[in-house]
Design an enzyme around this catalytic site. Structure first.
Site, mmCIF file in Angstrom:
data_model
loop_
_atom_site.group_PDB
_atom_site.id
_atom_site.type_symbol
_atom_site.label_atom_id
_atom_site.label_comp_id
_atom_site.label_asym_id
_atom_site.label_seq_id
_atom_site.Cartn_x
_atom_site.Cartn_y
_atom_site.Cartn_z
ATOM 1 N N ARG A 142 -11.856 38.354 25.004
ATOM 2 C CA ARG A 142 -12.085 37.170 26.241
ATOM 3 C C ARG A 142 -10.758 36.728 26.817
ATOM 4 N NH1 ARG A 142 -15.669 31.627 24.269
ATOM 5 N NH2 ARG A 142 -13.441 31.779 23.848
ATOM 6 N N LYS A 192 -13.824 19.070 25.320
ATOM 7 C CA LYS A 192 -13.929 19.354 27.037
ATOM 8 C C LYS A 192 -15.453 20.032 26.964
ATOM 9 C CE LYS A 192 -15.426 24.435 24.130
ATOM 10 N NZ LYS A 192 -14.730 25.822 24.092
ATOM 11 N N TYR A 246 -48.473 23.551 32.272
ATOM 12 C CA TYR A 246 -48.416 24.933 33.656
ATOM 13 C C TYR A 246 -49.111 26.028 32.447
ATOM 14 C CZ TYR A 246 -45.328 22.039 36.951
ATOM 15 O OH TYR A 246 -45.067 20.850 37.428
ATOM 16 N N MET A 279 -40.070 20.098 34.411
ATOM 17 C CA MET A 279 -38.544 19.762 34.303
ATOM 18 C C MET A 279 -38.293 18.261 33.993
ATOM 19 S SD MET A 279 -37.420 19.735 38.655
ATOM 20 C CE MET A 279 -37.102 21.416 38.675
#
Length: 422
Positions: free
Chosen positions: A156, A55, A291, A339
């Protein structure tokens, strides 16, 4: 003219491409290691069939190449979360038609008929799903292969024990009698199999046995009963039943540091994530980095720019803590991960632009592992490999060598690691 990165992604080779490869970054996928892991996992559960769970693009490794390699190494089943993932595998070259494929995450209106016609095994957790799959089977003119999922305590997906389970079993038996479904399996999933000795493990195992016994007493005759995920496959032989579902362990990652390292189980990590340094420069002491200036150089030094960032799946939570191997030394992310890039303080070393920066791999070259990054980011290694994005080309190595016989590419030692490795 074709994109060179696409060409490289499609290449098969028996050795890693050199570090001077022009790719900005690469996720190298060692298919020989994956095959070896399949054989190792089969040895842990010799009396059960093995499902290779592929998956989410095989946990970020690439669904189709990994599915093919797993089947070649002896996996009996393939497992996916969504029906779309399963349908893509069923129509893919290199996946034998007789390999069983199961998918388990359905929503109303899903592609039931397509799944039936593709001979998929579909999971049913409640009456709405049983009704939809039975109606799709009626339209298709052939029975659906259905596996009933029991909620034995994970809370779940799955059907609750008691009246809900009794109703689902009764209606499934009725649909089977009408030729609309064939109940091929009964299954469940552990909540805490990665925590050895957790009291819920015995509770769930007992409840699963009871729910299976009830269903069989009501006339169902499943081909497979299964509850074992990767940690249960490795540590709970009493949970193996007819089939084990191996996910993260297939890719050479331990389900939990508490139960052991990959090497403890004879597994080898399959993915190595690396990049080419984009820049190396001298800066003075007191120089802010990235940053927010959360990192300031202590003195005159060199900085290296790694062209990977959170858009590529490098976790921003590992800002200031993520480890990288450059020039044979462990470095640490300096300041915030951006990013598309992050910075490391090279401490005066001057590797050339284009030098290899290895974020994680098997660890036998001294590089960090996915578990090291998980610890740095406060998460689990599953997330580290799964989140690596499509901007990072997958380069498959040793794609062909194992087809000549099972002797090559067996389990390999993870080797010596730097102190502090987990």
């Amino acid at each position: 003219m074709s994109d060179p990165s696409e060409t490289l992604c499609a290449m098969s080779t028996t050795a890693p491409l050199p570090s001077t490869n022009p790719l900005r970054a690469r996720a190298e996928i060692d298919l020989a290691a994956l095959r070896a892991n399949v054989r190792t996992l089969r040895a842990h559960a010799p009396g059960a069939a093995l499902m290779a769970v592929v998956k989410s693009e095989a946990y970020g490794h690439g669904a189709l190449p990994c599915a093919r390699a797993a089947v070649e190494a002896g996996a009996d089943w393939l497992g996916t979360a969504t029906p779309e993932e399963a349908l893509a595998l069923r129509g893919a070259e290199g996946i034998p038609a007789d390999v069983r494929i199961m998918c388990w995450l359905w929503t109303p209106g899903g592609p039931w008929r397509e799944a039936i016609e593709a001979d998929l095994d579909v999971s049913v957790s409640g009456m709405w799903a049983l009704r939809e799959v039975a109606e799709a089977a009626r339209r298709a003119g052939r029975p659906a292969r259905v596996q009933l999922k029991a909620d034995t305590g994970l809370g779940r997906n799955g059907c609750q024990p008691g009246d809900d389970w009794a109703e689902l079993v009764a209606q499934a038996a009725r649909a089977e009698g009408e030729g609309l479904v064939r109940v091929t399996g009964l299954w469940s999933h552990f909540a805490c199999a990665d925590e050895p000795g957790h009291p819920s493990i015995a509770v769930q195992l007992g409840r699963f046995r009871e729910m299976v016994s009830y269903a069989e007493g009501e006339g169902l005759s499943p081909e497979v009963r299964h509850i074992a995920n990767s940690p249960a496959t490795l540590t709970l032989p009493e949970a193996h039943f007819d089939l084990v579902r191996t996910g993260i362990a297939l890719y050479g990652i331990s389900p939990s540091p508490e139960i052991g390292t990959p090497a403890d189980f004879g597994l080898r990590p399959v993915m190595t994530l690396s990049a080419s340094l984009a820049l190396v420069k001298h800066v003075p002491g007191g120089h802010g980095v990235s940053y927010g200036h959360r990192y300031t150089t202590a003195g005159e030094t060199t900085l290296g720019l790694v062209p990977l960032g959170y858009a590529d799946g490098v976790p921003r939570h590992a800002s200031g803590t993520g480890p990288v191997l450059i020039g044979g030394k462990w470095r640490t992310v300096a300041g915030r991960i951006a990013m598309d890039q992050f910075v490391v303080d090279l401490g005066g070393d001057e590797p050339p632009p284009g030098a290899e920066a290895v974020l994680f791999g098997p660890g036998d070259r001294g590089e960090p592992t996915a578990e090291d990054w998980a610890q740095a980011a406060g998460t689990i290694a599953y997330e580290i490999v799964t989140r690596i994005g499509t901007r990072v080309p997958r380069v498959y190595v040793d794609e062909e060598s194992m087809r000549s016989g099972p002797a090559a590419g067996g389990p390999r030692s993870a080797g010596n690691r730097p102190s502090g490795d987990r």
